[in-house]
Structure formats: structure tokens, C-alpha cells
Design a protein around this motif. Structure first.
Motif, PDB file in Angstrom:
ATOM      1  N   SER A 180       0.685  -1.510   0.183  1.00 57.14           N
ATOM      2  CA  SER A 180       0.038  -0.317   0.196  1.00 57.14           C
ATOM      3  C   SER A 180       1.451   1.254  -0.186  1.00 57.14           C
ATOM      4  O   SER A 180       1.598   1.192   0.845  1.00 57.14           O
ATOM      5  N   PRO A 181       0.505   1.970  -1.107  1.00 59.25           N
ATOM      6  CA  PRO A 181       1.719   3.183  -1.264  1.00 59.25           C
ATOM      7  C   PRO A 181       1.315   4.179  -0.041  1.00 59.25           C
ATOM      8  O   PRO A 181      -0.212   4.370   0.665  1.00 59.25           O
ATOM      9  N   PRO A 182       2.395   4.850   0.132  1.00 57.70           N
ATOM     10  CA  PRO A 182       1.620   6.646   0.862  1.00 57.70           C
ATOM     11  C   PRO A 182       1.052   7.167   0.467  1.00 57.70           C
ATOM     12  O   PRO A 182       1.029   7.754  -1.039  1.00 57.70           O
ATOM     13  N   THR A 183       0.514   8.078   0.940  1.00 57.14           N
ATOM     14  CA  THR A 183      -0.647   9.141   0.955  1.00 57.14           C
ATOM     15  C   THR A 183      -0.241  10.351   0.302  1.00 57.14           C
ATOM     16  O   THR A 183       1.403  10.949   1.216  1.00 57.14           O
ATOM     17  N   TYR A 192       2.446   5.004  -9.197  1.00 58.95           N
ATOM     18  CA  TYR A 192       2.948   3.889  -8.599  1.00 58.95           C
ATOM     19  C   TYR A 192       3.068   2.202  -9.259  1.00 58.95           C
ATOM     20  O   TYR A 192       1.599   2.507  -9.943  1.00 58.95           O
TER      21      TYR A 192
END
Length: 260
Positions: A180-183, A192
Motif C-alpha cells: 500500500s503506497p503512502p499518501t 506507483y
């Protein structure tokens, strides 16, 4: 051809019935203690004691034997590199999906090429493993085409298995977990890109069977964040085309000309 193996240790006393002290027979089929054939089966602690997963793989390939991993977490500090020295090697999990490969958070930058790399090799099988794929930070150029002046644009990457000039490779019953990528921060844009399996150059005979590629959410993560995730991404110079319908997931080599 004759084969000889120890069956038992027997204690013999004159006038008494011989007594079996130890049974040396190896059960067949497997009782579940060992899950591989023609190799060894190890747990995470045993792998660590032998110098890490790469060292064990190298030793097993040199001996012409396979490696099976018991359920547990195996932490990588660098990608597992399989080359021509590993031709014919098989790496598998004992219980499908319960042997989990992850990466050391302090060494994420080492994994831009993937968690396992196969280069200039052939006849390798990867089976029954779970890949907890890392998100590797990419370059952050300033003001790319189409972006407002001064806007930061970040492109992060994740790859599970990376094949280059690797023929007759089988990847089956594996699970690929995308991170899960960061905000993204205000005023920045985020892209991504991820591939569970990335195959480039000549990867003829590639078989991808019964794998699961899993992520949470869709393509647009936020107003300024997008992702492109694929299970199998190829950029071959040899295009695999099934010779007939129903031939499964194998693509025999059919060279094509790259357009410049």
C-alpha cells in the motif's frame, strides 16, 4: 543396478528374539516432515544458521538438489539471484503460500530489480511462495511535462520476480502481495508501478500457473495519486505464442523484430 541402504539397527542376543533398536527406513510417500523431493527442507531458523537463503540456494544448486521452505517468514537483505549456475533448480514452499518472503526495511533500495532475479538461466521452478513485495522509491524529478511549475512527481516501483534471458521458467501456486503506497504530500503527484512477474528479452517457455496477485483499492488512489499494477508484464524479443488452443500457459519461442 544394485542399491543398498540401511534399514534398521538390530540388537541380537543369543537365545533371544532380535530387537529393533532404530528404524532407519525413510517413509514414502512423505509423512509431511519433509515436503520436497531430491533436496532438503528448512525452516527460517535453519536457513539463517546456514548463512541465509542465497547461501542455501547456491549450495543446493551446486549439489544438484532442490530446496523446500517450511511455513514462516524469510527476510531478504538483497534480491535472490539465480543465474546459469542455478540451471534446473527448484525453490518451493511446503504448504502453498505459507512460506513468506519479505525484505529488510533497511534495505528496500536494493530491490528495484525485484525480490528474485533470474538472469541467463533455464529450467527453474518457483512454487508455493508468498511474496510480500516492497515499495521501492524511484526518482523524484521536478516539473515533468504536464505538471505545474515546481510540482514534485514521484514514481515508485515494486517487482516480485524479474526474468531476463531466462528460458523454460515455471512460476506456480504463488501469491504476490502488492504494498500500500503512502499518501502523497500536498503539491506532489504520485505514480506507483508494480508487476508480480516481469519478463524481458528471451523468456520462451515461461509458465505462469495458478498464481494470485493481490492488492487493495483501484487505480486512482487519490486526486494526485495513481497506480498501474499487473500480474505478468513482458517486454520480450522472443514472443511466445501457443501452437494450438488449450496448450496451457506455455509460449514457445517465436522471434519478432523490435521496432525502433
Amino acid at each position: 543396478m544394485l542399491f543398498r541402504s540401511d534399514l534398521a539397527i538390530v540388537e541380537s542376543i543369543p537365545g533371544a528374539v532380535p530387537k529393533v533398536v532404530a528404524d532407519c527406513r525413510v517413509p514414502f510417500p512423505s509423512t509431511g516432515e519433509d515436503c520436497g523431493c531430491c533436496g532438503i527442507t528448512l525452516n527460517p531458523a535453519q536457513v539463517t544458521a546456514r548463512g541465509g537463503l542465497q547461501a542455501v540456494i547456491d549450495a543446493q544448486a551446486k549439489a544438484g538438489q532442490t530446496l523446500s521452505l517450511r511455513p514462516g517468514t524469510y527476510v531478504l537483505e538483497a534480491p535472490l539471484a539465480l543465474t546459469s549456475a542455478h540451471t534446473g533448480f527448484s525453490l518451493s514452499g511446503c504448504e502453498s503460500g505459507r512460506a513468506r518472503l519479505t525484505v529488510d526495511s533497511a534495505n528496500i533500495a536494493n530491490f528495484s530489480a525485484g525480490m528474485i532475479t533470474l538472469q541467463k538461466t533455464s529450467n527453474i521452478t518457483v512454487q508455493g511462495l508468498t511474496f510480500a513485495m516492497p515499495l521501492v522509491p524511484g526518482a523524484t524529478p521536478t516539473s515533468p511535462a504536464g505538471a505545474s511549475t515546481g510540482q514534485q512527481f514521484a514514481t515508485d516501483l515494486t517487482i516480485g520476480i524479474n526474468l531476463e534471458e531466462a528460458e523454460t521458467i515455471t512460476v506456480e501456486d504463488c501469491q504476490f502481495l502488492y504494498p500500500s503506497p503512502p499518501t502523497p504530500a500536498a503539491g506532489s503527484a504520485f505514480v506507483y508501478v508494480g508487476a508480480g512477474i516481469y519478463a524481458s528479452e528471451n523468456c520462451s517457455g515461461l509458465r505462469v500457473l495458478r498464481n494470485r496477485f493481490q492488492c487493495a483499492g483501484g487505480g486512482q488512489l487519490a486526486a494526485n495519486a495513481y497506480r498501474l499494477l499487473v500480474g505478468l508484464l513482458t517486454s520480450p524479443k522472443a514472443l511466445d505464442v501457443p501452437s494450438q488452443p488449450g496448450s496451457g500457459g506455455t509460449i514457445p519461442s517465436a522471434p519478432i523484430t523490435k521496432k525502433q
